[in-house]
Structure formats: C-alpha cells, structure tokens
Design a protein around this motif. Structure first.
Motif, PDB file in Angstrom:
ATOM      1  N   LEU A 186      13.861  31.873  75.551  1.00 54.59           N
ATOM      2  CA  LEU A 186      14.637  30.843  76.237  1.00 54.59           C
ATOM      3  C   LEU A 186      16.084  30.887  75.774  1.00 54.59           C
ATOM      4  O   LEU A 186      16.374  30.958  74.579  1.00 54.59           O
ATOM      5  CB  LEU A 186      14.056  29.454  75.938  1.00 54.59           C
ATOM      6  N   THR A 187      16.987  30.838  76.744  1.00 53.63           N
ATOM      7  CA  THR A 187      18.416  30.709  76.468  1.00 53.63           C
ATOM      8  C   THR A 187      18.927  29.539  77.291  1.00 53.63           C
ATOM      9  O   THR A 187      18.866  29.567  78.513  1.00 53.63           O
ATOM     10  CB  THR A 187      19.187  31.986  76.861  1.00 53.63           C
ATOM     11  N   VAL A 188      19.411  28.493  76.626  1.00 56.98           N
ATOM     12  CA  VAL A 188      19.965  27.333  77.314  1.00 56.98           C
ATOM     13  C   VAL A 188      21.442  27.598  77.560  1.00 56.98           C
ATOM     14  O   VAL A 188      22.209  27.828  76.620  1.00 56.98           O
ATOM     15  CB  VAL A 188      19.757  26.036  76.505  1.00 56.98           C
ATOM     16  N   ASN A 189      21.846  27.568  78.838  1.00 59.82           N
ATOM     17  CA  ASN A 189      23.230  27.862  79.221  1.00 59.82           C
ATOM     18  C   ASN A 189      24.135  26.644  79.183  1.00 59.82           C
ATOM     19  O   ASN A 189      25.316  26.759  78.892  1.00 59.82           O
ATOM     20  CB  ASN A 189      23.274  28.477  80.623  1.00 59.82           C
ATOM     21  N   GLN A 190      23.576  25.491  79.535  1.00 58.78           N
ATOM     22  CA  GLN A 190      24.397  24.278  79.542  1.00 58.78           C
ATOM     23  C   GLN A 190      23.541  23.081  79.195  1.00 58.78           C
ATOM     24  O   GLN A 190      22.347  23.057  79.441  1.00 58.78           O
ATOM     25  CB  GLN A 190      25.084  24.077  80.890  1.00 58.78           C
ATOM     26  N   GLY A 191      24.170  22.089  78.598  1.00 56.40           N
ATOM     27  CA  GLY A 191      23.488  20.860  78.229  1.00 56.40           C
ATOM     28  C   GLY A 191      23.321  20.730  76.723  1.00 56.40           C
ATOM     29  O   GLY A 191      23.620  21.650  75.957  1.00 56.40           O
ATOM     30  N   PRO A 192      22.823  19.600  76.291  1.00 54.16           N
ATOM     31  CA  PRO A 192      22.723  19.317  74.854  1.00 54.16           C
ATOM     32  C   PRO A 192      21.679  20.155  74.119  1.00 54.16           C
ATOM     33  O   PRO A 192      21.726  20.256  72.896  1.00 54.16           O
ATOM     34  CB  PRO A 192      22.351  17.837  74.805  1.00 54.16           C
TER      35      PRO A 192
ATOM     36  N   GLY B 242      18.699  26.373  81.674  1.00 54.03           N
ATOM     37  CA  GLY B 242      18.608  27.616  80.950  1.00 54.03           C
ATOM     38  C   GLY B 242      17.790  28.652  81.695  1.00 54.03           C
ATOM     39  O   GLY B 242      17.341  28.419  82.819  1.00 54.03           O
ATOM     40  N   VAL B 243      17.608  29.808  81.064  1.00 53.36           N
ATOM     41  CA  VAL B 243      16.843  30.909  81.644  1.00 53.36           C
ATOM     42  C   VAL B 243      15.885  31.447  80.581  1.00 53.36           C
ATOM     43  O   VAL B 243      16.122  31.305  79.381  1.00 53.36           O
ATOM     44  CB  VAL B 243      17.748  32.060  82.150  1.00 53.36           C
ATOM     45  N   ILE B 244      14.793  32.062  81.062  1.00 55.41           N
ATOM     46  CA  ILE B 244      13.860  32.735  80.167  1.00 55.41           C
ATOM     47  C   ILE B 244      13.895  34.212  80.521  1.00 55.41           C
ATOM     48  O   ILE B 244      13.606  34.590  81.663  1.00 55.41           O
ATOM     49  CB  ILE B 244      12.431  32.181  80.302  1.00 55.41           C
ATOM     50  N   GLN B 245      14.274  35.039  79.555  1.00 56.15           N
ATOM     51  CA  GLN B 245      14.297  36.491  79.746  1.00 56.15           C
ATOM     52  C   GLN B 245      13.533  37.127  78.590  1.00 56.15           C
ATOM     53  O   GLN B 245      13.829  36.842  77.423  1.00 56.15           O
ATOM     54  CB  GLN B 245      15.725  37.016  79.791  1.00 56.15           C
TER      55      GLN B 245
ATOM     56  N   LEU C 233      14.895  19.742  81.026  1.00 56.47           N
ATOM     57  CA  LEU C 233      15.333  21.126  80.942  1.00 56.47           C
ATOM     58  C   LEU C 233      14.871  21.857  82.192  1.00 56.47           C
ATOM     59  O   LEU C 233      13.680  21.893  82.489  1.00 56.47           O
ATOM     60  CB  LEU C 233      14.747  21.832  79.711  1.00 56.47           C
ATOM     61  N   GLU C 234      15.830  22.395  82.931  1.00 60.80           N
ATOM     62  CA  GLU C 234      15.503  23.171  84.111  1.00 60.80           C
ATOM     63  C   GLU C 234      15.662  24.652  83.794  1.00 60.80           C
ATOM     64  O   GLU C 234      16.746  25.086  83.386  1.00 60.80           O
ATOM     65  CB  GLU C 234      16.391  22.793  85.287  1.00 60.80           C
ATOM     66  N   VAL C 235      14.583  25.411  83.964  1.00 59.68           N
ATOM     67  CA  VAL C 235      14.637  26.854  83.786  1.00 59.68           C
ATOM     68  C   VAL C 235      14.914  27.455  85.153  1.00 59.68           C
ATOM     69  O   VAL C 235      14.064  27.402  86.046  1.00 59.68           O
ATOM     70  CB  VAL C 235      13.320  27.400  83.177  1.00 59.68           C
ATOM     71  N   THR C 236      16.113  27.978  85.347  1.00 60.18           N
ATOM     72  CA  THR C 236      16.539  28.453  86.664  1.00 60.18           C
ATOM     73  C   THR C 236      16.082  29.877  86.969  1.00 60.18           C
ATOM     74  O   THR C 236      16.072  30.282  88.116  1.00 60.18           O
ATOM     75  CB  THR C 236      18.070  28.383  86.802  1.00 60.18           C
ATOM     76  N   GLU C 237      15.711  30.624  85.922  1.00 60.02           N
ATOM     77  CA  GLU C 237      15.326  32.006  86.124  1.00 60.02           C
ATOM     78  C   GLU C 237      14.339  32.423  85.050  1.00 60.02           C
ATOM     79  O   GLU C 237      14.482  32.033  83.884  1.00 60.02           O
ATOM     80  CB  GLU C 237      16.575  32.899  86.053  1.00 60.02           C
ATOM     81  N   LYS C 238      13.314  33.185  85.431  1.00 63.92           N
ATOM     82  CA  LYS C 238      12.355  33.698  84.477  1.00 63.92           C
ATOM     83  C   LYS C 238      12.053  35.151  84.810  1.00 63.92           C
ATOM     84  O   LYS C 238      11.677  35.464  85.916  1.00 63.92           O
ATOM     85  CB  LYS C 238      11.062  32.888  84.496  1.00 63.92           C
ATOM     86  N   ASN C 239      12.230  36.024  83.828  1.00 65.01           N
ATOM     87  CA  ASN C 239      11.925  37.465  83.998  1.00 65.01           C
ATOM     88  C   ASN C 239      10.826  37.864  83.045  1.00 65.01           C
ATOM     89  O   ASN C 239      10.783  37.557  81.940  1.00 65.01           O
ATOM     90  CB  ASN C 239      13.169  38.317  83.698  1.00 65.01           C
TER      91      ASN C 239
END
Length: 170
Positions: free
Chosen positions: A123-129, A116-119, A164-170
């Motif tokens: 937190l917004t989870v894009n893929q996974g359970p 997911g990403v944090i903006q 949970l991997e956070v791939t991007e944080k703004n």
C-alpha cells in the motif's frame, strides 16, 4: 496543552461542546470523513471519532482540571446531568498519543479521507493523513473504503477505522 475526555450521553456531544466553549473551556469533538452509501448514491460524510465523547484542551494539571470541570458541572447541574462525572480524574492523552492524533487531524479536528494505491501487495497512500502510516495499517476493506489503524489512547491500543480509498490495485 493536555486533551481530556469527557464522557457524555450519545447524540448530546455538540450541545455540551457549545456549552463548555461558552463557559471558557476549549472543547472540541474529533471527527473523521467516511463514505456513506444510501441506495445507489454514495457521498462523503463526517462521523464522530469517539462517540459519546467531548474533548477539552487545557493547560491545567489533571487534579486542577478535575476540580475545575467538577465545579462547572455543579454550577450547570441541570444542563450537565448527562456528563459522566469523575471524582478522581478524567482520562487524558499522553503527549505522544496526542501528537500522533494531532498529526492525523486538520485544524477543525477532522481526520480527512485518504487515497492510495496497492502495487505488488504494498500500500502506498498518495494523499491524506494516512500518508506515512502505511506500515501501521492493520486491515483494509477496499470495497467499503476503510482502513484500520491501531492507536494508543490512554495507555491502551484501540483500532480506529478511517476512510481510505484504494484507487488502483496491481
């Protein structure tokens, strides 16, 4: 179907799962995907969701299941000596608890890794359970790639640590 917990000696879970399945029970071990770091290498691995536990799916009532599993334990007394025998009943998940856990797992009873990403601190989870469970997550450890999700289990709330991997944080 009701999911019952059988407590076994740690590191003997797989042995008992196989033994129970050979005896006609539907046993499984819930797992979760996690990253494991050794030296400079990082790889995806599976860990037990409930260490020291084998779960059995059964249509029997709690009393019938207790009678069936206790008679099985007495038949396989030497092999099953490290199962914690309960005289009254075994712990089981309610339909609501079981449904929530089933929705997180795949067909092999594994909770996959989420991304997911944090903006703007959201937190917004894009893929996974964990997709759709963003508001329930209590804690995120970005560098360790972990998220803590409270889960109702046998009537009490327990924290479950999932990947949970956070791939991007703004």
């Amino acid at each position: 179907m009701t999911w019952y917990f059988l407590e076994v000696e740690r590191y003997h879970e797989e042995i008992f799962k196989n033994l129970l399945n050979q005896s006609g029970f539907r046993a499984f071990i819930p797992k979760k995907e996690m990253y494991f770091k050794k030296n400079d290498l990082m790889f995806l691995t599976q860990k037990l969701l409930f260490p020291g536990t084998v779960m059995v799916s059964s249509e029997l009532s709690a009393i019938q299941f207790t009678e069936a599993i206790n008679s099985w334990i007495s038949l396989y007394e030497q092999s099953a000596e490290s199962i914690c025998k309960e005289s009254n009943s075994y712990f089981h998940l309610s339909a609501l608890e079981q449904n929530k856990l089933e929705n997180l797992m795949n067909d092999e009873y594994i909770i996959s890794f989420s991304k997911g990403v944090i903006q703007n601190y959201i937190l917004t989870v894009n893929q996974g359970p964990l997709k759709g469970h963003e508001k329930e997550i209590q804690k995120i450890k970005r560098h360790q790639r972990l998220a803590t999700l409270p889960m109702q289990c046998c009537g009490q709330s327990i924290p479950i640590i999932l990947g949970l991997e956070v791939t991007e944080k703004n």
